[in-house]
Scaffold this active site. Structure first.
Site, PDB file in Angstrom:
ATOM      1  N   ARG A   4     -20.484  64.315   8.790  1.00  0.00           N
ATOM      2  CA  ARG A   4     -19.505  64.313   9.881  1.00  0.00           C
ATOM      3  C   ARG A   4     -19.922  63.280  10.909  1.00  0.00           C
ATOM      4  NH1 ARG A   4     -15.858  68.828  12.711  1.00  0.00           N
ATOM      5  NH2 ARG A   4     -14.853  67.442  14.193  1.00  0.00           N
ATOM      6  N   ASP A   6     -14.472  61.597  11.812  1.00  0.00           N
ATOM      7  CA  ASP A   6     -14.087  61.953  13.190  1.00  0.00           C
ATOM      8  C   ASP A   6     -14.442  60.829  14.163  1.00  0.00           C
ATOM      9  OD1 ASP A   6     -13.004  63.552  15.140  1.00  0.00           O
ATOM     10  OD2 ASP A   6     -14.779  64.820  15.377  1.00  0.00           O
ATOM     11  N   GLU A  43      -4.625  71.982  11.656  1.00  0.00           N
ATOM     12  CA  GLU A  43      -4.572  72.090  13.123  1.00  0.00           C
ATOM     13  C   GLU A  43      -4.132  70.782  13.777  1.00  0.00           C
ATOM     14  OE1 GLU A  43      -7.249  73.287  11.287  1.00  0.00           O
ATOM     15  OE2 GLU A  43      -6.431  75.303  11.467  1.00  0.00           O
ATOM     16  N   ASN A  44      -4.213  69.680  13.040  1.00  0.00           N
ATOM     17  CA  ASN A  44      -3.863  68.386  13.637  1.00  0.00           C
ATOM     18  C   ASN A  44      -2.361  68.265  13.947  1.00  0.00           C
ATOM     19  OD1 ASN A  44      -6.416  66.518  11.781  1.00  0.00           O
ATOM     20  ND2 ASN A  44      -6.490  67.312  13.866  1.00  0.00           N
ATOM     21  N   TRP A  45      -1.544  69.204  13.422  1.00  0.00           N
ATOM     22  CA  TRP A  45      -0.119  69.215  13.800  1.00  0.00           C
ATOM     23  C   TRP A  45       0.037  69.479  15.290  1.00  0.00           C
ATOM     24  CZ3 TRP A  45       3.193  67.347  10.429  1.00  0.00           C
ATOM     25  CH2 TRP A  45       2.968  67.500   9.060  1.00  0.00           C
ATOM     26  N   HIS A  90      -7.209  54.864  14.366  1.00  0.00           N
ATOM     27  CA  HIS A  90      -6.806  55.352  13.046  1.00  0.00           C
ATOM     28  C   HIS A  90      -6.621  54.178  12.069  1.00  0.00           C
ATOM     29  CE1 HIS A  90      -6.624  59.286  14.715  1.00  0.00           C
ATOM     30  NE2 HIS A  90      -5.514  59.098  15.395  1.00  0.00           N
TER      31      HIS A  90
END
Ligand code: IPE
Ligand code: IPE
Ligand code: MG
Length: 232
Positions: free
Chosen positions: A177, A15, A62-64, A32
């Protein structure tokens, strides 16, 4: 110094790519790009350390909901990167596997994923599992849909796990994370039941092999009890 206990399976929620780019005055997609390079470095580091399974969360169900251009660029990046790196993966001894839904992914990327899974399945030292269009709840629902054909009396935790995307791969020992967020964000809900959690404020593009070792040092000090009482 305490001996380093190398976890068999490390899972990472990579993240902070967007925040990293923003802090440098760059568009999110640059985060990215850098994030993909770091994923490659961490794959090599994991291989050197003797980690057997590395699961990387690349794109969630959920990233859509992100802006369409970011989603498109992310998938383009994934496609180009995987095409470009295939030979290197084979030389290093990396077996690639993908978890998550396949039905919403473009046909050419899906073909590439299947091809990579097939071609990298021999002579490997590490299995890298990329979670693409992955959601822990979706994984459980898909497993339920597959398992309904069994007799209810035959369904136990072991058979249920077998129908999940990770299948018979052992549960992650350590979850890392990055970027300061302390949540699971619908990652491997079932498989993380007894995983040790490690959080760092560093954004993923700044994560390094040294940071991975730091996480493993911290993990090495943990006493995993799995609900038991350990002898004093
Ligand atoms: C993680 O970085 C990569 C993906 C979720 C694809 P983010 O893009 O979530 O970065 P932040 O959290 O917005 O900084
Ligand atoms: C989790 O990160 C998903 C990936 C790393 C692919 P997000 O950035 O999407 O998670 P939230 O929205 O902060 O919970
Ligand atoms: Mg994020």
């Amino acid at each position: 110094m305490q001996e380093l206990k190398i976890p068999t399976h490390v899972a990472i929620i990579m993240d902070g790519n967007g925040r990293w780019a923003k802090s440098k005055g760059m568009p999110r997609i640059m985060g990215h790009y850098k994030g993909a390079e770091v994923a490659e470095e961490i794959t090599k580091a994991s291989l050197d350390l003797g980690i057997k399974y590395l699961t990387l969360f690349a794109f969630s169900t959920e990233n859509w909901n992100r802006p369409q251009d970011e989603v498109e660029l992310l998938f383009d990046l994934m496609k180009n990167y995987l095409t470009e790196k295939k030979q290197q993966l084979l030389e290093l001894g990396v077996r690639l596997r993908f978890i998550g839904r396949r039905d919403r992914i473009s046909k050419d990327l899906r073909r590439l994923m299947e091809n990579l899974e097939r071609e990298t399945s021999k002579d490997y030292k590490i299995t890298v599992i990329l979670a693409v269009d992955y959601g822990g709840r979706d994984d459980i629902i898909r497993a339920v849909n597959k398992i309904v054909r069994l007799e209810v009396k035959d369904i136990d935790e072991k058979t249920f796990s077998h129908f999940l995307d990770l299948g018979d791969i052992p549960d992650p020992d350590l979850l890392i994370r990055t970027a300061g967020e302390k949540r699971i964000s619908n990652f491997l809900l079932w498989n993380l039941a007894y995983t040790e959690l490690y959080f760092t404020d560093l954004c993923w593009p700044d994560f390094t092999k040294e940071e991975l070792i730091k996480a493993i040092q911290d993990y090495s000090k943990r006493q995993r009890k799995f609900g038991r009482v350990l002898d004093e």
